[in-house]
Write a protein that holds these residues in place. Structure first.
Motif, mmCIF file in Angstrom:
data_model
loop_
_atom_site.group_PDB
_atom_site.id
_atom_site.type_symbol
_atom_site.label_atom_id
_atom_site.label_comp_id
_atom_site.label_asym_id
_atom_site.label_seq_id
_atom_site.Cartn_x
_atom_site.Cartn_y
_atom_site.Cartn_z
ATOM 1 N N TRP B 100 0.838 -1.196 0.000
ATOM 2 C CA TRP B 100 0.000 0.000 0.000
ATOM 3 C C TRP B 100 0.872 1.244 0.000
ATOM 4 O O TRP B 100 0.630 2.192 -0.730
ATOM 5 C CB TRP B 100 -0.912 -0.027 1.239
ATOM 6 N N LYS B 104 1.048 4.072 -2.926
ATOM 7 C CA LYS B 104 0.678 5.454 -2.626
ATOM 8 C C LYS B 104 1.830 6.392 -2.929
ATOM 9 O O LYS B 104 1.631 7.515 -3.408
ATOM 10 C CB LYS B 104 0.283 5.606 -1.145
ATOM 11 N N THR B 105 3.068 5.943 -2.663
ATOM 12 C CA THR B 105 4.227 6.785 -2.964
ATOM 13 C C THR B 105 4.312 7.056 -4.459
ATOM 14 O O THR B 105 4.524 8.190 -4.889
ATOM 15 C CB THR B 105 5.530 6.101 -2.500
ATOM 16 N N GLU B 107 1.872 6.957 -6.578
ATOM 17 C CA GLU B 107 0.767 7.838 -6.952
ATOM 18 C C GLU B 107 1.097 9.278 -6.624
ATOM 19 O O GLU B 107 0.779 10.198 -7.381
ATOM 20 C CB GLU B 107 -0.516 7.400 -6.238
ATOM 21 N N MET B 108 1.744 9.477 -5.472
ATOM 22 C CA MET B 108 2.146 10.847 -5.121
ATOM 23 C C MET B 108 3.192 11.367 -6.091
ATOM 24 O O MET B 108 3.190 12.541 -6.443
ATOM 25 C CB MET B 108 2.730 10.866 -3.701
ATOM 26 N N MET B 109 4.066 10.490 -6.542
ATOM 27 C CA MET B 109 5.123 10.908 -7.459
ATOM 28 C C MET B 109 4.555 11.429 -8.766
ATOM 29 O O MET B 109 5.169 12.260 -9.422
ATOM 30 C CB MET B 109 6.064 9.722 -7.749
ATOM 31 N N GLY B 111 2.396 13.421 -9.101
ATOM 32 C CA GLY B 111 2.047 14.825 -8.948
ATOM 33 C C GLY B 111 3.234 15.764 -8.950
ATOM 34 O O GLY B 111 3.059 16.971 -8.878
#
Lengths: 238, 287, 293
Positions: B100, B104-105, B107-109, B111
């Motif tokens: 997870w 999530k990391t 997914e943040m990247m 941005g």
């Protein structure tokens, strides 16, 4: 005694993705009676129900031939004619699905939903009708104190009763039920059967069921389908 | 809401969709129209073959075409195995909380703004490349490709992960039920079945790499030459547009920007259509 | 051979993870190490008192405030333009379009989504020139043109996320509403959209992030390095990403460069906060839409 016919189909044929599901089915359903539709799996029972409220039109690659007529005030109307008001049809022909499908809303909103879609009713009327319908399905006592909680939190049996209540709120003339008690326990199932018997005075009921004892208990007429064709239609005590 | 109101709203939906589609064509049309003077006198092939020397009347953009192809291909060469590996890490190797967290990391990247990659690239990466190779200024094809591969990675990783997940679990369960490991399930069931998705992800990311402006603009050097080696400075079609934009609008030099735009439009459209064709074949296979 | 592969794959995947995460961490870390010192109110507001600046009483001359306002205005305008058109198009595609039309439209939108942002910027510029020539000489690259161009940039994303959110709903969800007597539009508005709101909203937030970080489009449609707060829709403006680009090549001393680092950190923060917002809003919005009595 001459029975009044509420719905009749003539040479109804239905195919999905090229495969024929219903063949030349011509059936007549009497008004204010419980007609049971029985038959082996895959014989087209659920599909047949969907031809009566035109819900199959939401599924792509389906074709329908033949005539389906509904009687209103003594006159028969072809429900597939052009410009026939489909939404009105679906308000008068209620449907309960095999798997309960409450909307992701509160219990109250679920039952009130069809009424709010139709519009033109006051909040008090809605409230009254919601209570009435929940009482009819024997759900009121269990949920009256938490009407705002999510409907999806209810148990399977409660959800199914909720869906029946929701189907009843517009006081439909015809009620289509696709194996409504298959997910319910014995006592609740009996309660629903009792409800159907009470309803048939004001409503024509079509019931798809796998339970022959249920069918024998409450059905006035039995329609048997096999491979999409009508095998026999007759009164219960044949 | 009565019927006429409903009809009006539905017409609005229809008009929005068609207006948006028209936009796609309009974009191409405008560039064609504005770049026309450059093509008019039969100079079309000149655009591709000539060098770029506006003061001599040469408006060839071939160095930039090569620059675009070189930098984007190299970046995909770096990114593809890394992203595939990372996607395997997320989908297969790791479990529970770590899985997870990793996802999530990434997914943040997605941005992280591109300009930041360019900015840090100038001061960190370029210096490292310069010192490592001891040649040139460090602003070269290699630096741009490395940064570019970092930029396209997060989206490509997520795309690959989704492709893996789309393989029906019933296939893989059979392997597990036979006593196979997760790795075996991945290698012999998931990977072969998600290959179309992987190729599509690669194609679309290549399009993104080709279309990037800022990283190439800031760290590829911008020399108008066909790059001969990794440490050569180069210019892409995208950075060329940004740089020539400052020129006089009426000049033919400026019109060359539209030629760049047309090429970029055609390149990316070709990649999209390729991905589309692969996608359809993939769908059939999955059924 | 097979054995080897099975053993090598996990090791390889961890290696990739370490390399990529290490690279990203170095980028972000480098930024922080060199920029945290410049983070202060004076970075944004310069020598003007913050309150005066926020209330627009005084101009900020040596701070990032105008760039922040510029970026903010861009994002708001672009999203306000793109969301209605995008959602309407997405609804049309998911609920009304026939198979052939849908395929063609999807192709167009995929192409548009794949276009380089600088091409979109070029189009925005061309459109501005066209309008200048044929309509009014007052129109030139400005805040409005940039916002419209940015709206074009994010339009395909919003269309796609709306379409996918609606199409992702199971058939039973669609049939339930209709079986209760809902018209097509009622079904969309009361049943389908509330259930797909999470997907739609995250598409909007994605669009917001895209507008905030884009540099190529605004470079060709009106952004400048220094002009203060945008006076009107038709004026030039500043923006954070452009400032970062500009300062990277035009800095004259280490202090100016430090402001570049600071601006980069601020921009990064904005984008990451938007990401977190998407995560939170997704859940909240669905709840509000469905369970409010």
């Amino acid at each position: 005694m001459e029975k009044t016919i509420k719905i009749r189909t003539e040479n109804l044929a239905f195919s999905y993705n090229g495969r024929t599901i219903l063949r030349n089915t011509s059936i007549a359903f009497a008004e204010n009676e419980i007609s049971a539709i029985v038959g082996p799996s895959g014989s087209g029972k659920s599909t047949f129900l969907m031809t009566l409220n035109r819900l199959w039109e939401t599924i792509p690659h389906c074709t329908l031939q033949g005539v389906v007529e509904m009687q209103c005030n003594g006159r028969f109307h072809d429900i597939y004619q052009k410009h026939y008001p489909v939404t009105q049809l679906r308000r008068q022909v209620g449907m309960v699905f095999q798997i309960p499908n409450p909307l992701p809303m509160s219990i109250y909103k679920n039952v009130a939903f069809p009424l709010q879609l139709k519009g033109g009713v006051t909040k008090e009327t809605v409230r009254g009708r919601v209570m009435e319908c929940l009482q009819k399905v024997r759900l009121w006592d269990e949920v009256h104190d938490r009407l705002d909680s999510p409907a999806l939190d209810l148990s399977g049996g409660q959800q199914q009763r909720l869906c029946i209540a929701r189907a009843l709120i517009l006081q439909p003339k015809v009620l289509l039920l696709d194996e409504p008690t298959s997910a319910l326990d014995h006592t609740t199932a009996k309660a629903i059967e009792q409800l159907l018997l009470e309803l048939k005075q004001s409503c024509t009921i079509l019931l798809v069921s796998h339970y022959l004892d249920q069918v024998t208990r409450i059905a006035d007429t039995i329609i048997e389908l096999q491979n999409g064709s009508l095998i026999r239609a007759g009164a219960d005590h044949d | 809401m009565n019927r006429t109101n409903e009809k009006a709203v539905e017409t609005l939906f229809f008009l929005s969709a068609f207006f948006s589609a028209l936009l796609t064509i309009a974009i191409f049309g405008f560039m064609l129209a504005l770049g026309l003077p450059l093509f008019a006198e039969g100079r079309f092939f000149a655009i591709i073959t000539e060098p770029w020397a506006p003061h001599l009347g040469h408006f060839g953009i071939s160095p930039m075409i090569v620059g675009t192809l070189a930098i984007s291909s190299l970046s995909m060469l770096f990114a593809f195995p890394l992203c595939l590996g990372f996607a395997i890490l997320i989908s297969v190797v790791s479990r529970g909380k770590i899985r997870w967290l990793l996802r999530k990391t990434v997914e943040m990247m997605t941005g992280i703004p591109t300009v930041i990659y360019g900015f840090v690239g100038i001061f960190l990466l370029v210096r490292l490349v310069r010192e490592f190779f001891d040649a040139g200024s460090g602003m070269c094809v290699l630096s741009a490709s490395l940064m570019l591969s970092l930029m396209v990675s997060p989206t490509m990783i997520l795309f690959f992960c989704d492709s893996f997940e789309r393989v029906p679990s019933s296939y893989g369960k059979a392997v597990l039920a036979m006593g196979g490991t997760e790795i075996q399930r991945f290698l012999y069931v998931t990977l072969p079945n998600s290959w179309p998705g992987i190729v599509i992800g690669f194609t679309l990311s290549l399009g993104r790499a080709m279309g990037d402006t800022l990283i190439a603009l800031m760290i590829a050097g911008n020399a108008v030459q066909t790059p001969g080696s990794l440490v050569d400075s180069a210019r892409t079609l995208t950075s060329h547009i940004a740089l020539v934009f400052a020129a006089d609008y009426e000049s033919l030099e400026f019109k060359a920007i539209f030629a760049c735009g047309i090429f970029l439009y055609l390149f990316t459209t070709l990649l999209v259509i390729t991905a589309r064709l692969l996608g359809h074949r993939g769908e059939r296979w999955a059924r | 051979m097979k054995r080897f592969l099975e053993l090598a794959v996990p090791i390889f995947s961890w290696l990739c993870g370490i390399i990529l995460l290490g690279a990203v961490l170095s980028v972000v870390g480098y930024l922080f190490v060199h920029g945290w010192k410049s983070l202060s109110l004076s970075l944004i507001f310069g020598t003007t008192p913050p309150l005066d600046a926020l209330l627009m009483k005084r101009h900020v001359f040596n701070g990032l405030f105008p760039a922040v306002i510029g970026t903010f205005s861009l994002v708001v305008l672009a999203v306000c333009l793109a969301v209605p058109v995008g959602m309407a198009s997405g609804i049309y595609l998911a609920e009304y379009a026939g198979a052939g039309t849908k395929a063609i439209l999807n192709l167009f939108f995929d192409i548009m989504a794949g276009l380089p942002s600088i091409v979109i910027g070029l189009f925005g510029f061309s459109a501005a020139v066209f309008l200048n020539r044929h309509f009014s000489g007052n129109i030139h690259p400005c805040l409005l043109i940039s916002s419209i161009a940015l709206a074009f940039l994010v339009l395909p994303y919003i269309i796609r996320t709306t379409q996918m959110a609606l199409e992702g709903l199971p058939l039973s969800a669609r049939m339930t509403g209709l079986s209760l007597g809902a018209s097509r539009l009622q079904n969309i508005v009361h049943v389908l959209l509330p259930q797909s709101l999470a997907g739609v909203v995250s598409g909007v937030i994605l669009a917001i992030g895209r507008c905030a970080e884009d540099t190529a489009v605004i470079m060709l449609t009106g952004v400048v390095a220094s002009t203060g707060i945008p006076r009107s829709l038709l004026s030039h403006y500043e923006a954070l990403p452009f400032y970062i680009y500009y300062i990277s090549s035009q800095y004259t001393d280490s202090e100016e460069l430090a402001t570049g680092y600071g601006a980069a950190i601020i921009l990064l923060f904005i984008c990451l906060i938007l990401f977190l917002l998407a995560f939170v809003i997704k859940k909240r919005v669905s709840y509000l839409a469905l369970y409010r009595a």
